[in-house]
Design an enzyme around this catalytic site. Structure first.
Site, mmCIF file in Angstrom:
data_model
loop_
_atom_site.group_PDB
_atom_site.id
_atom_site.type_symbol
_atom_site.label_atom_id
_atom_site.label_comp_id
_atom_site.label_asym_id
_atom_site.label_seq_id
_atom_site.Cartn_x
_atom_site.Cartn_y
_atom_site.Cartn_z
ATOM 1 N N ALA A 75 0.869 -1.174 0.000
ATOM 2 C CA ALA A 75 0.000 0.000 0.000
ATOM 3 C C ALA A 75 0.905 1.222 0.000
ATOM 4 C CB ALA A 75 -0.877 0.000 1.239
ATOM 5 N N GLY A 120 0.627 -4.954 0.930
ATOM 6 C CA GLY A 120 -0.564 -4.980 0.080
ATOM 7 C C GLY A 120 -0.294 -5.580 -1.289
HETATM 8 C C1 HXC Z 1 5.081 4.409 -1.157
HETATM 9 C C2 HXC Z 1 7.030 3.444 -1.928
HETATM 10 C C3 HXC Z 1 6.643 2.195 -1.380
HETATM 11 C C4 HXC Z 1 5.381 2.109 -0.704
HETATM 12 C C5 HXC Z 1 8.584 1.983 -2.312
HETATM 13 N N1 HXC Z 1 8.224 3.262 -2.492
HETATM 14 N N2 HXC Z 1 7.640 1.303 -1.640
HETATM 15 N N3 HXC Z 1 6.250 4.538 -1.815
HETATM 16 N N4 HXC Z 1 4.646 3.235 -0.620
HETATM 17 N N5 HXC Z 1 4.925 0.974 -0.189
HETATM 18 C C6 HXC Z 1 8.975 4.304 -3.175
HETATM 19 C C7 HXC Z 1 10.139 4.797 -2.338
HETATM 20 O O1 HXC Z 1 9.708 5.760 -1.395
HETATM 21 C C8 HXC Z 1 11.036 5.391 -3.397
HETATM 22 O O2 HXC Z 1 10.530 6.654 -3.763
HETATM 23 C C9 HXC Z 1 10.817 4.451 -4.583
HETATM 24 O O3 HXC Z 1 9.576 3.799 -4.334
HETATM 25 C C10 HXC Z 1 11.903 3.407 -4.692
HETATM 26 O O4 HXC Z 1 12.026 2.726 -3.467
HETATM 27 P P1 HXC Z 1 13.409 2.612 -2.646
HETATM 28 O O5 HXC Z 1 13.072 2.383 -1.229
HETATM 29 O O6 HXC Z 1 14.295 3.769 -2.955
HETATM 30 O O7 HXC Z 1 14.030 1.299 -3.325
HETATM 31 P P2 HXC Z 1 14.956 0.207 -2.643
HETATM 32 O O8 HXC Z 1 15.996 0.873 -1.775
HETATM 33 O O9 HXC Z 1 15.399 -0.683 -3.737
HETATM 34 O O10 HXC Z 1 14.007 -0.596 -1.644
HETATM 35 C C11 HXC Z 1 12.920 -1.334 -2.162
HETATM 36 C C12 HXC Z 1 11.957 -1.774 -1.006
HETATM 37 C C13 HXC Z 1 11.597 -0.524 -0.192
HETATM 38 C C14 HXC Z 1 12.700 -2.790 -0.119
HETATM 39 C C15 HXC Z 1 10.755 -2.438 -1.646
HETATM 40 O O11 HXC Z 1 11.114 0.486 -1.088
HETATM 41 C C16 HXC Z 1 10.531 -0.788 0.827
HETATM 42 O O12 HXC Z 1 10.815 -1.356 1.874
HETATM 43 N N6 HXC Z 1 9.296 -0.370 0.547
HETATM 44 C C17 HXC Z 1 8.219 -0.462 1.482
HETATM 45 C C18 HXC Z 1 7.704 -1.855 1.567
HETATM 46 C C19 HXC Z 1 6.581 -1.990 2.580
HETATM 47 O O13 HXC Z 1 6.789 -1.706 3.773
HETATM 48 N N7 HXC Z 1 5.370 -2.369 2.130
HETATM 49 C C20 HXC Z 1 4.235 -2.486 3.003
HETATM 50 C C21 HXC Z 1 3.497 -1.190 3.019
HETATM 51 S S1 HXC Z 1 2.141 -1.246 4.179
HETATM 52 P P3 HXC Z 1 11.503 7.937 -3.897
HETATM 53 O O14 HXC Z 1 10.564 9.064 -4.210
HETATM 54 O O15 HXC Z 1 12.218 8.053 -2.607
HETATM 55 O O16 HXC Z 1 12.397 7.566 -5.059
HETATM 56 C C22 HXC Z 1 0.961 -2.133 3.393
HETATM 57 C C23 HXC Z 1 -0.326 -2.252 4.161
HETATM 58 C C24 HXC Z 1 -1.391 -2.970 3.366
HETATM 59 O O17 HXC Z 1 1.131 -2.621 2.324
HETATM 60 C C25 HXC Z 1 -2.741 -2.812 4.039
HETATM 61 C C26 HXC Z 1 -3.277 -1.407 3.989
HETATM 62 C C27 HXC Z 1 -4.735 -1.334 4.413
#
Ligand code: HXC
Length: 270
Positions: A75, A120
Site C-alpha cells: 500500500a 498490500g
Molecule cells: C510508497 C514506496 C513504497 C510504498 C517503495 N516506495 N515502496 N512509496 N509506498 N509501499 C517508493 C520509495 O519511497 C522510493 O521513492 C521508490 O519507491 C523506490 O524505493 P526505494 O526504497 O528507494 O528502493 P529500494 O531501496 O530498492 O528498496 C525497495 C523496497 C523498499 C525494499 C521495496 O522500497 C521498501 O521497503 N518499501 C516499502 C515496503 C513496505 O513496507 N510495504 C508495506 C506497506 S504497508 P523515492 O521518491 O524516494 O524515489 C501495506 C499495508 C497494506 O502494504 C494494508 C493497507 C490497508
C-alpha cells in the site's frame, strides 16, 4: 495540477492490454514501485469491472507490475501516514473491494510477480488464483515494521496459502522470502527464469484453460473461492450447488456427448 507522488506523468496508473483470450492488467507506477494508492486501488477494481463486461471473450487475466523491479511494494505508505482509524478501515475496505473483484471474476487470474511483492502487494497477489514469479522476486508482509498489520487480506489468505505457522512467522517477523522459498511453501505455483518466460508461462496456462468449458472453469472458481475457509459441511454444500449448476449449461451436455461420441467437444460458453 498536482501530481501524485511517484506517479509517472501523463499515464494512468493502471491499464488493460488484450491479446486474444488473455487480458493483462498492468499496474504502472514504477517510480513508487507500483505502490497501491487509493487511486491505484480504485483503478484496479475498475479494470476488473470493465473486463467483467466482456467476460465472454476473456478466459484469463494476468496482473503484472510495470518497471521490472516490483510487482507491487505495498500500500502507498505516504497515503497511509495521515489516516484516522476510520479512514484506515476505509482504506482496508478498498483493498478488500479489489480482492472481491478479482475473486469474483469468472475466469482464472494469475499474478505475475517480477520483483517485490510486499505488504498490500503480496495481498493483491494472494487474491489472484495463482502466483507465478521470476527467480529474482521476493515476498513478505512487512507491515509490523511500520506499526501496521496486513489490511488487504494477508491475515486471511496467507495462512490458507502457506499454513498458519509459516504465515505467523512471516507476519510477525516481516521478513522477506525469495521465490524458491515461496514456491516450496506453496505460495508460488511456478517459477520462471525471467519476465518474458513468466508472461509466456502465464499465457500458456490461460490458453490451456481456454480449451475447457469456461462455464465449468467459472463454476469451479466460484466454489473454490466461496468454500475457502468454510466448515466442511458448508464447503460440500457449495460444491453440490456448483455441480448442479454445471447441469444447467450447454457446455456440460456438449462435453459429455463429445466423450460418448468419441469426438472433440465444441464449447459455446453457455
Ligand atoms: C510508497 C514506496 C513504497 C510504498 C517503495 N516506495 N515502496 N512509496 N509506498 N509501499 C517508493 C520509495 O519511497 C522510493 O521513492 C521508490 O519507491 C523506490 O524505493 P526505494 O526504497 O528507494 O528502493 P529500494 O531501496 O530498492 O528498496 C525497495 C523496497 C523498499 C525494499 C521495496 O522500497 C521498501 O521497503 N518499501 C516499502 C515496503 C513496505 O513496507 N510495504 C508495506 C506497506 S504497508 P523515492 O521518491 O524516494 O524515489 C501495506 C499495508 C497494506 O502494504 C494494508 C493497507 C490497508
Amino acid at each position: 495540477m498536482t501530481e501524485e507522488h511517484g506517479t509517472d506523468e501523463h499515464r494512468p496508473p493502471v491499464r488493460i492490454e488484450r491479446d486474444g483470450v488473455v487480458a493483462t492488467v498492468v499496474i504502472d507506477r514504477p517510480k513508487a514501485l507500483n505502490a497501491l494508492s487509493p487511486d491505484v486501488l480504485r483503478a484496479v477494481a475498475d479494470a476488473f469491472d470493465a473486463l467483467r463486461a466482456e467476460a465472454d471473450a476473456v478466459r484469463g487475466v494476468i496482473v503484472v507490475g510495470e518497471g521490472g523491479r516490483a510487482f507491487v511494494a505495498g500500500a502507498d505508505i505516504r497515503s497511509l501516514s495521515t489516516l484516522t482509524p476510520e479512514e484506515g478501515a476505509e482504506s482496508a475496505r478498498l483493498g478488500h473491494r479489489v480482492a472481491a473483484a478479482i475473486e469474483g471474476f469468472p475466469a482464472p487470474v494469475i499474478a505475475c510477480v517480477d520483483g517485490f511483492a510486499l505488504g498490500g502487494g503480496l495481498e493483491l497477489a494472494l487474491a489472484c488464483d495463482l502466483i507465478y514469479a521470476t527467480e529474482s522476486s521476493s515476498f513478505g508482509q512487512p507491515e509490523v515494521r511500520l506499526g501496521l498489520i496486513p489490511g488487504f487480506g494477508g491475515t486471511v489468505r496467507l495462512p490458507r496459502a502457506v499454513g498458519l505457522p509459516l504465515a505467523k512467522e512471516l507476519i510477525f517477523t516481516g521478513r522477506r522470502i525469495d521465490a524458491a522459498t515461496a514456491e516450496a511453501a506453496g505460495l508460488v505455483a511456478r517459477r520462471f527464469p525471467d519476465r518474458d518466460a513468466l508472461l509466456a508461462g502465464a499465457r500458456a496456462t490461460i490458453d490451456e484453460v481456454a480449451e475447457n468449458a469456461w462455464t465449468a472453469v467459472a463454476l469451479a472458481k466460484r466454489v473454490l473461492v466461496e468454500a475457502a475457509g468454510t466448515p466442511t459441511a458448508t464447503a460440500t454444500d457449495l460444491e453440490v450447488a456448483g455441480f448442479a449448476d454445471a447441469f444447467r449449461t450447454e457446455d456440460m451436455r456438449e462435453g459429455v456427448a463429445a466423450f460418448i461420441e468419441k469426438r472433440e467437444p465444441e464449447f459455446s460458453g453457455h
